[in-house]
Design an enzyme around this catalytic site. Structure first.
Site, PDB file in Angstrom:
ATOM      1  N   ASP A 256      27.190  76.442   1.523  1.00  0.00           N
ATOM      2  CA  ASP A 256      26.576  75.326   2.294  1.00  0.00           C
ATOM      3  C   ASP A 256      27.740  74.813   3.168  1.00  0.00           C
ATOM      4  O   ASP A 256      28.850  74.442   2.682  1.00  0.00           O
ATOM      5  CB  ASP A 256      25.986  74.323   1.465  1.00  0.00           C
ATOM      6  CG  ASP A 256      25.209  73.232   2.163  1.00  0.00           C
ATOM      7  OD1 ASP A 256      25.498  72.836   3.255  1.00  0.00           O
ATOM      8  OD2 ASP A 256      23.911  72.908   1.686  1.00  0.00           O
ATOM      9  N   ILE A 257      27.477  74.504   4.481  1.00  0.00           N
ATOM     10  CA  ILE A 257      28.623  73.974   5.395  1.00  0.00           C
ATOM     11  C   ILE A 257      28.578  72.366   5.349  1.00  0.00           C
ATOM     12  O   ILE A 257      29.634  71.741   5.687  1.00  0.00           O
ATOM     13  CB  ILE A 257      28.444  74.203   6.928  1.00  0.00           C
ATOM     14  CG1 ILE A 257      26.904  73.620   7.123  1.00  0.00           C
ATOM     15  CG2 ILE A 257      28.513  75.818   7.001  1.00  0.00           C
ATOM     16  CD1 ILE A 257      26.969  73.980   8.691  1.00  0.00           C
TER      17      ILE A 257
ATOM     18  N   HIS B 168      19.583  75.302  -3.940  1.00  0.00           N
ATOM     19  CA  HIS B 168      21.115  75.007  -3.764  1.00  0.00           C
ATOM     20  C   HIS B 168      21.527  75.171  -5.224  1.00  0.00           C
ATOM     21  O   HIS B 168      21.113  74.625  -6.368  1.00  0.00           O
ATOM     22  CB  HIS B 168      20.994  73.356  -3.628  1.00  0.00           C
ATOM     23  CG  HIS B 168      20.307  73.053  -2.288  1.00  0.00           C
ATOM     24  ND1 HIS B 168      21.225  72.625  -1.328  1.00  0.00           N
ATOM     25  CD2 HIS B 168      19.232  72.634  -1.827  1.00  0.00           C
ATOM     26  CE1 HIS B 168      20.381  72.427  -0.195  1.00  0.00           C
ATOM     27  NE2 HIS B 168      19.183  72.486  -0.463  1.00  0.00           N
TER      28      HIS B 168
ATOM     29  N   HIS C 158      14.835  77.905   0.047  1.00  0.00           N
ATOM     30  CA  HIS C 158      16.292  77.831  -0.298  1.00  0.00           C
ATOM     31  C   HIS C 158      16.859  77.018  -1.624  1.00  0.00           C
ATOM     32  O   HIS C 158      15.980  76.069  -1.927  1.00  0.00           O
ATOM     33  CB  HIS C 158      17.265  77.663   0.848  1.00  0.00           C
ATOM     34  CG  HIS C 158      17.039  76.112   1.340  1.00  0.00           C
ATOM     35  ND1 HIS C 158      16.060  75.947   2.055  1.00  0.00           N
ATOM     36  CD2 HIS C 158      17.802  74.997   1.246  1.00  0.00           C
ATOM     37  CE1 HIS C 158      16.021  74.402   2.437  1.00  0.00           C
ATOM     38  NE2 HIS C 158      17.177  73.910   2.083  1.00  0.00           N
TER      39      HIS C 158
END
Length: 130
Positions: free
Chosen positions: A29-30, A95, A93
Site C-alpha cells: 500500500d502506498i 488489507h 481488496h
C-alpha cells in the site's frame, strides 16, 4: 473505466509487487498504516467482496494467507491483521497489516512514512518467502 487496481495489475501504474498468481495480486500500500501494509486483490474487477463467487472468495483468502505468512516472516510484528473495508476503491481488496498494537490498524490515523527504497526491499523480501 478500469479501477486503479486493475491499472496496477495491467502495469499502467507502478507498484511494489509482493506476489502474483493467475487470479490474484498482492502489492504494498502506498499509504501504509504500518511498514509492510499489503493489499491483496483478485485480478477480476469486482466491487464488493460478497459479490465474488465462492471459489474466488476462497481463493482470495488462501492467497492472502500465503502472503500474510511471508509478510510476517519479513516484517517484525506480533501478528498480521486483516481488514476489508470496501469503500475507497471499487475493486475487492484485503488489507494485510503488520501489527504491534491495535492502533496499527486505525485507518483514520496518518499513514506511516516508508521510503521507496525500503518499500522495494520489503516487497523483494516478502516475494522471496512466497
Amino acid at each position: 473505466m478500469a479501477s486503479i487496481f486493475t491499472r496496477i495489475i495491467n502495469g499502467e501504474i507502478p507498484c511494489h509487487k509482493v506476489a502474483e498468481t493467475e487470479d490474484y495480486f498482492a502489492f504494498l500500500d502506498i499509504r501504509p498504516m504500518a511498514v509492510g501494509h499489503t493489499l491483496v486483490i483478485p485480478k477480476k474487477e469486482v466491487d464488493y467482496i460478497f459479490d465474488l463467487e465462492d471459489e474466488q472468495l476462497t481463493g482470495l483468502h488462501l492467497f492472502a494467507k500465503k502472503v500474510a505468512k511471508a509478510l510476517e516472516a519479513t516484517v517484525p510484528c506480533k501478528r498480521i491483521g486483516m481488514a476489508v473495508i470496501g469503500i475507497e476503491v471499487p475493486h475487492v481488496h484485503i488489507h494485510l497489516i503488520p501489527l504491534n498494537s491495535l492502533q496499527d490498524i486505525t485507518f483514520t490515523k496518518p499513514p506511516v512514512e516508508v521510503s521507496p527504497e525500503e518499500m522495494a526491499g520489503i516487497a523483494t523480501a516478502v516475494a522471496g518467502k512466497m
